[in-house]
Design an enzyme around this catalytic site. Structure first.
Site, mmCIF file in Angstrom:
data_model
loop_
_atom_site.group_PDB
_atom_site.id
_atom_site.type_symbol
_atom_site.label_atom_id
_atom_site.label_comp_id
_atom_site.label_asym_id
_atom_site.label_seq_id
_atom_site.Cartn_x
_atom_site.Cartn_y
_atom_site.Cartn_z
ATOM 1 N N ASP A 104 0.856 -1.186 0.000
ATOM 2 C CA ASP A 104 0.000 0.000 0.000
ATOM 3 C C ASP A 104 0.892 1.237 0.000
ATOM 4 O O ASP A 104 1.213 1.803 1.038
ATOM 5 C CB ASP A 104 -0.917 -0.018 1.222
ATOM 6 C CG ASP A 104 -2.006 1.041 1.140
ATOM 7 O OD1 ASP A 104 -2.064 1.749 0.114
ATOM 8 O OD2 ASP A 104 -2.780 1.169 2.100
ATOM 9 N N ALA A 105 1.295 1.649 -1.202
ATOM 10 C CA ALA A 105 2.189 2.796 -1.355
ATOM 11 C C ALA A 105 1.536 3.940 -2.114
ATOM 12 O O ALA A 105 2.084 5.035 -2.171
ATOM 13 C CB ALA A 105 3.471 2.371 -2.066
ATOM 14 N N LYS A 106 0.398 3.689 -2.741
ATOM 15 C CA LYS A 106 -0.397 4.714 -3.435
ATOM 16 C C LYS A 106 0.455 5.541 -4.395
ATOM 17 O O LYS A 106 0.419 6.768 -4.397
ATOM 18 C CB LYS A 106 -1.108 5.626 -2.425
ATOM 19 C CG LYS A 106 -2.058 4.867 -1.508
ATOM 20 C CD LYS A 106 -2.717 5.804 -0.509
ATOM 21 C CE LYS A 106 -3.665 5.050 0.410
ATOM 22 N NZ LYS A 106 -2.961 4.127 1.346
ATOM 23 N N ARG A 107 1.211 4.849 -5.226
ATOM 24 C CA ARG A 107 2.071 5.535 -6.188
ATOM 25 C C ARG A 107 1.217 6.137 -7.305
ATOM 26 O O ARG A 107 0.179 5.584 -7.672
ATOM 27 C CB ARG A 107 3.088 4.572 -6.783
ATOM 28 C CG ARG A 107 3.977 3.876 -5.773
ATOM 29 C CD ARG A 107 4.726 4.837 -4.880
ATOM 30 N NE ARG A 107 5.733 4.154 -4.085
ATOM 31 C CZ ARG A 107 6.269 4.659 -2.985
ATOM 32 N NH1 ARG A 107 5.889 5.846 -2.544
ATOM 33 N NH2 ARG A 107 7.190 3.986 -2.326
#
Length: 293
Positions: A104-107
């Site tokens: 979950d890094a929301k790049r």
């Protein structure tokens, strides 16, 4: 793309094997660690070591109960290089224990920058899927799709469409000229984009993040994205319930992966010695709730 290489197929098989459309979120915070670990977290290096030890304990507790974990990269990255190294080891430990890993890094970037993010998430960290933001435009996803075809065809994406934070309404719930909300329009674009990576399961390796806390939007999201697996945050501590997520599923509890974080990983009481046992029991309770759907 073969069934064996398709992320959606692998995820569906793992969910069905355990009868658990459940994902445990790893969001370790030093202040909430068990007493025995928190007392040893005195600087960035030791804090990274303690959240790694805690995360490993969580993984050992939930393996065989849930098919997947969602690793919140910010909780590790805040500690710099030691934290990043801990995150790599945690993801590796999850994989060894048969858990699929959603990073979950929301790049959200375009061109070569997006390719760099994908390389870090997949071959470097070893994640099976990555959360991404499409609100710069769908060209943020194109480099990822190119990577699927050429370098890591067995990985997946979860695209932010309808998020759980209260402020999301100010953007995602705005009405367009055609009457759809921004989120519904984004969902339609994600559905079109994801057609290129539909597996034997009937689902695409390009899934969508759709909140457990927005039940009024659930049916519209499912209609817009019939082939997307929904990664559903907000269950438990944030207020999501079995009733608020019911409409996100297809028949037989297919098509959604419900995530609980704090309600599972911090289920132990103050001073409790068997904190991994408390986490395992909370994970079993979480799965039992979802089986009632």
């Amino acid at each position: 793309m073969t069934s064996e290489a398709n992320f959606a197929d692998r995820l569906c098989a793992a969910i069905e094997r355990l009868d658990a459309p459940a994902c445990v979120g790893l969001d370790p915070v030093v202040e909430n660690l068990p007493d025995e670990l928190r007392a040893k977290a005195t600087d960035d290096d030791s804090s990274a070591a303690m959240i790694e030890r805690f995360s490993m304990g969580v993984l050992d507790a939930v393996r065989g109960i849930v098919p997947a974990v969602k690793v919140q990269s910010a909780c590790y990255e805040r500690f710099g290089a030691p934290g990043f190294a801990s995150m790599e080891r945690v993801c590796g430990h999850a994989t060894k224990n048969g858990l699929l890993v959603v990073l979950d890094a929301k790049r959200g970037d375009i061109g070569v920058s997006a390719r760099h993010y994908a390389h870090a998430a997949f071959p470097r960290i070893g994640a099976d899927a990555l959360t991404v933001s499409p609100y710069l435009g769908m060209d943020t996803l194109e480099p990822m799709a190119a990577g699927f075809a050429q370098e890591y065809p067995d990985r997946g994406l979860f695209v932010l469409v309808r998020t759980s934070n209260p402020g999301s309404d100010g953007v995602q719930n705005q009405r367009l000229a055609d009457g759809r909300t921004v989120a519904q329009s984004m969902g339609a674009m994600v559905a079109t984009f994801g057609e290129r990576s539909v597996g034997a399961s009937g689902y695409s390796s390009v899934g969508a993040v759709v909140a457990a806390t927005k039940p009024d939007d659930a049916r519209a999201m499912r209609e817009a994205m019939p082939r997307q697996i929904f990664l559903v945050p907000g269950f438990g501590a944030q207020g999501g319930t079995v009733e608020t997520v019911r409409a996100l599923f297809h028949e037989n509890r297919r098509g959604a992966l419900i995530t609980a974080s704090r309600s599972v990983i911090f289920a132990f009481g103050k001073g409790e010695k068997d904190w991994t046992g408390a986490i395992a029991n909370a994970a079993r309770g979480f799965v039992a709730e979802l089986r009632a759907i």
